[in-house]
Design a protein around this motif. Structure first.
Motif, PDB file in Angstrom:
ATOM      1  N   SER A   8      -2.420  12.131 -16.217  1.00  0.00           N
ATOM      2  CA  SER A   8      -3.048  13.260 -15.519  1.00  0.00           C
ATOM      3  C   SER A   8      -3.224  13.092 -14.051  1.00  0.00           C
ATOM      4  CB  SER A   8      -4.131  13.845 -16.113  1.00  0.00           C
ATOM      5  OG  SER A   8      -5.141  12.820 -15.707  1.00  0.00           O
ATOM      6  N   ALA A   9      -3.305  14.149 -13.039  1.00  0.00           N
ATOM      7  CA  ALA A   9      -3.284  13.954 -11.933  1.00  0.00           C
ATOM      8  C   ALA A   9      -4.300  12.851 -11.203  1.00  0.00           C
ATOM      9  CB  ALA A   9      -3.670  15.290 -11.123  1.00  0.00           C
ATOM     10  N   TYR A  10      -5.406  12.632 -12.092  1.00  0.00           N
ATOM     11  CA  TYR A  10      -6.468  11.620 -11.513  1.00  0.00           C
ATOM     12  C   TYR A  10      -6.689  10.660 -12.593  1.00  0.00           C
ATOM     13  CZ  TYR A  10      -7.481  14.867  -7.782  1.00  0.00           C
ATOM     14  OH  TYR A  10      -7.024  15.642  -6.572  1.00  0.00           O
ATOM     15  N   ASN A  11      -5.775  10.546 -13.714  1.00  0.00           N
ATOM     16  CA  ASN A  11      -6.177   9.426 -14.489  1.00  0.00           C
ATOM     17  C   ASN A  11      -4.875   8.414 -14.743  1.00  0.00           C
ATOM     18  OD1 ASN A  11      -8.796  10.109 -15.659  1.00  0.00           O
ATOM     19  ND2 ASN A  11      -7.704  12.032 -15.832  1.00  0.00           N
ATOM     20  N   GLN A  12      -5.067   7.152 -15.027  1.00  0.00           N
ATOM     21  CA  GLN A  12      -3.800   6.328 -15.176  1.00  0.00           C
ATOM     22  C   GLN A  12      -4.317   4.974 -16.305  1.00  0.00           C
ATOM     23  OE1 GLN A  12      -4.839   5.263 -11.077  1.00  0.00           O
ATOM     24  NE2 GLN A  12      -4.724   3.164 -11.510  1.00  0.00           N
ATOM     25  N   TYR A  13      -3.060   4.626 -16.737  1.00  0.00           N
ATOM     26  CA  TYR A  13      -2.998   3.414 -17.472  1.00  0.00           C
ATOM     27  C   TYR A  13      -2.652   2.443 -16.351  1.00  0.00           C
ATOM     28  CZ  TYR A  13      -3.500   6.502 -21.634  1.00  0.00           C
ATOM     29  OH  TYR A  13      -3.796   7.614 -22.328  1.00  0.00           O
ATOM     30  N   ASN A  14      -3.072   0.989 -16.469  1.00  0.00           N
ATOM     31  CA  ASN A  14      -2.470  -0.009 -15.729  1.00  0.00           C
ATOM     32  C   ASN A  14      -1.880  -1.045 -16.466  1.00  0.00           C
ATOM     33  OD1 ASN A  14      -3.718   0.913 -12.980  1.00  0.00           O
ATOM     34  ND2 ASN A  14      -5.783   0.707 -14.275  1.00  0.00           N
ATOM     35  N   ASN A  51       0.625  -1.147   0.107  1.00  0.00           N
ATOM     36  CA  ASN A  51      -0.140   0.054   0.022  1.00  0.00           C
ATOM     37  C   ASN A  51       0.820   1.179   0.168  1.00  0.00           C
ATOM     38  OD1 ASN A  51      -2.485  -1.434   0.081  1.00  0.00           O
ATOM     39  ND2 ASN A  51      -2.154  -1.845   2.264  1.00  0.00           N
ATOM     40  N   TYR A  52       0.597   2.174  -0.901  1.00  0.00           N
ATOM     41  CA  TYR A  52       1.428   3.406  -0.986  1.00  0.00           C
ATOM     42  C   TYR A  52       0.354   4.676  -1.050  1.00  0.00           C
ATOM     43  CZ  TYR A  52       5.132   0.205  -2.501  1.00  0.00           C
ATOM     44  OH  TYR A  52       6.083  -0.544  -2.502  1.00  0.00           O
ATOM     45  N   GLN A  53       0.794   5.930  -1.199  1.00  0.00           N
ATOM     46  CA  GLN A  53       0.241   7.020  -1.390  1.00  0.00           C
ATOM     47  C   GLN A  53       0.803   7.641  -2.235  1.00  0.00           C
ATOM     48  OE1 GLN A  53       0.654   7.883   3.071  1.00  0.00           O
ATOM     49  NE2 GLN A  53      -1.626   8.590   2.695  1.00  0.00           N
ATOM     50  N   LEU A  54      -0.043   8.409  -3.354  1.00  0.00           N
ATOM     51  CA  LEU A  54       0.682   9.379  -4.384  1.00  0.00           C
ATOM     52  C   LEU A  54       1.028  10.638  -3.664  1.00  0.00           C
ATOM     53  CD1 LEU A  54       1.217   9.570  -7.603  1.00  0.00           C
ATOM     54  CD2 LEU A  54      -0.985  10.574  -7.586  1.00  0.00           C
ATOM     55  N   GLN A  55       2.593  10.913  -3.818  1.00  0.00           N
ATOM     56  CA  GLN A  55       2.875  12.122  -3.282  1.00  0.00           C
ATOM     57  C   GLN A  55       3.169  13.166  -4.469  1.00  0.00           C
ATOM     58  OE1 GLN A  55       7.164  12.307  -1.950  1.00  0.00           O
ATOM     59  NE2 GLN A  55       6.432  12.949   0.052  1.00  0.00           N
ATOM     60  N   THR A  56       3.834  12.800  -5.558  1.00  0.00           N
ATOM     61  CA  THR A  56       3.804  13.956  -6.682  1.00  0.00           C
ATOM     62  C   THR A  56       3.533  13.449  -7.998  1.00  0.00           C
ATOM     63  OG1 THR A  56       6.092  13.448  -7.146  1.00  0.00           O
ATOM     64  CG2 THR A  56       5.688  14.867  -5.324  1.00  0.00           C
ATOM     65  N   PHE A  57       3.109  14.005  -8.882  1.00  0.00           N
ATOM     66  CA  PHE A  57       2.903  13.590 -10.296  1.00  0.00           C
ATOM     67  C   PHE A  57       3.640  15.040 -11.284  1.00  0.00           C
ATOM     68  CE2 PHE A  57       0.470  14.275 -14.226  1.00  0.00           C
ATOM     69  CZ  PHE A  57       0.627  13.242 -15.028  1.00  0.00           C
ATOM     70  N   ASP A  58       4.560  14.553 -12.033  1.00  0.00           N
ATOM     71  CA  ASP A  58       5.288  15.373 -12.804  1.00  0.00           C
ATOM     72  C   ASP A  58       5.709  16.729 -12.087  1.00  0.00           C
ATOM     73  OD1 ASP A  58       5.088  13.824 -15.124  1.00  0.00           O
ATOM     74  OD2 ASP A  58       3.484  15.067 -16.009  1.00  0.00           O
ATOM     75  N   GLY A  59       6.298  16.544 -10.898  1.00  0.00           N
ATOM     76  CA  GLY A  59       6.786  17.271 -10.043  1.00  0.00           C
ATOM     77  C   GLY A  59       5.753  18.309  -9.190  1.00  0.00           C
ATOM     78  N   ALA A  60       4.251  18.062  -9.331  1.00  0.00           N
ATOM     79  CA  ALA A  60       3.335  18.842  -8.560  1.00  0.00           C
ATOM     80  C   ALA A  60       2.940  17.897  -7.255  1.00  0.00           C
ATOM     81  CB  ALA A  60       2.217  19.151  -9.618  1.00  0.00           C
TER      82      ALA A  60
END
Length: 327
Positions: A244-250, A199-208
């Protein structure tokens, strides 16, 4: 008179000697030219050609220790990425080629010429296919494998082989070009990837900075990833590849497909994965092009990736940081 005839005889002998020498030189030149013609230059293009008279191009290559002679490795050249290709029982539904070289290979060239009866042929390249009528195998008349360079996962090879002088025109097999061969003795265990589950948490996306939303990394076993070539489900370690901040590919590393590399520093472990080939994902046939790097440092995972699925996902590259959850 005797002196005259002796002189004539001597001159004749010299002339015959010169003629003989010229014939010998001409024969050597002809032999050299004929020998050179047997071994045309390697192509700098990707390994391709014809097998059993049909166009063929190599998509993957692996080297496994021979089950019959541990002093040799067998190089298998596939027209697709074959799941679990490091298994001795790896199967391909498409024509493929195999050739063996010494297990202790070096940067050099290995040649086999079936027309040279003194050389033997145990390391000759073979063209193979499996049909509903059974298996076909043609042994190349001449084949050569050049190990151009050696790296941490295998080696870069130039390969040329032909059956054109002994097989009917409609079944001619001839290949030429270069390809990277993955040495199964150097293969990275899939457990290197599955060890990242948790289990993890999302800390940054593309530096943000992000909102620390929860993320679960878990292995996908016999569910979404299916390999048509081997008619089997593939274990995978999908990552939430944010675009994007809330979209992903798996997508992520798949066991037995693609190339994985592992390296370490004083403070981190770096895992790299690349795959370019077909896969059936969620009952849809696609071509997956994926390159990703995961750097594990303490409780953090730093993920960078480039993904493309022709016709579905335009080439995209991003990076994000996951931190191990305390819950």
């Amino acid at each position: 008179m005797n002196r005259f005839y002796s002189s004539v005889a001597l001159a004749g002998a010299i002339a015959l000697s010169a003629c003989s020498a010229k014939i010998t030189d001409d024969a050597k030149d002809k032999q050299i030219k004929e020998e050179a013609a047997k071994w045309p230059a390697f192509s700098d293009q990707s390994l391709a050609g014809k097998i059993f008279g049909k166009s063929w191009s190599a998509a993957s290559a692996v080297a496994r220790v021979s089950s019959l002679d541990s002093s040799n490795i067998i190089i298998s050249l596939y027209a697709e990425s074959v799941a679990n290709s490091c298994s001795v029982s790896a199967y391909s539904s498409k024509p493929y080629a195999t050739v063996s070289i010494p297990a202790a290979y070096t940067v050099t060239e290995y040649r086999v010429d079936l027309y040279d009866t003194t050389a033997g042929y145990k390391n000759a390249l073979a063209f193979n296919e499996t049909t509903i009528l059974g298996a076909n195998t043609y042994v190349a008349d001449r084949s050569r494998v050049s190990v151009a360079s050696i790296d941490e996962t295998g080696f870069q090879a130039y390969i040329w082989a032909t059956t054109s002088q002994s097989i009917s025109a409609e079944n001619v097999s001839e290949i030429n070009g270069q390809i990277h061969v993955s040495d199964c003795r150097k293969a990275v265990a899939f457990s290197e990837w599955t060890s990242l589950t948790g289990n993890y948490q999302l800390q940054t996306f593309d530096g943000a900075t992000q909102d620390m939303r929860p993320i679960t990394l878990q292995e996908d076993t016999q569910s979404k990833f299916y390999d048509n070539a081997s008619s089997s489900y593939i274990d995978a370690m999908p990552f939430p590849l944010y675009y994007s901040a809330y979209n992903q590919y798996n997508f992520g590393p798949m066991e037995g497909l693609g190339v994985s590399k592992v390296s370490t520093t004083a403070t981190s472990k770096i895992l790299q994965y690349s795959y370019n080939g077909p896969i059936n994902y969620s009952n849809k046939d696609i071509t997956l092009i994926l390159d990703m790097t995961v750097t594990k440092q303490a409780q953090y995972l730093y993920v960078e990736y480039t993904l493309e699925v022709p016709g579905l996902v335009t080439k995209t590259s991003h990076k994000f940081t996951l931190v191990k959850s305390q819950y």
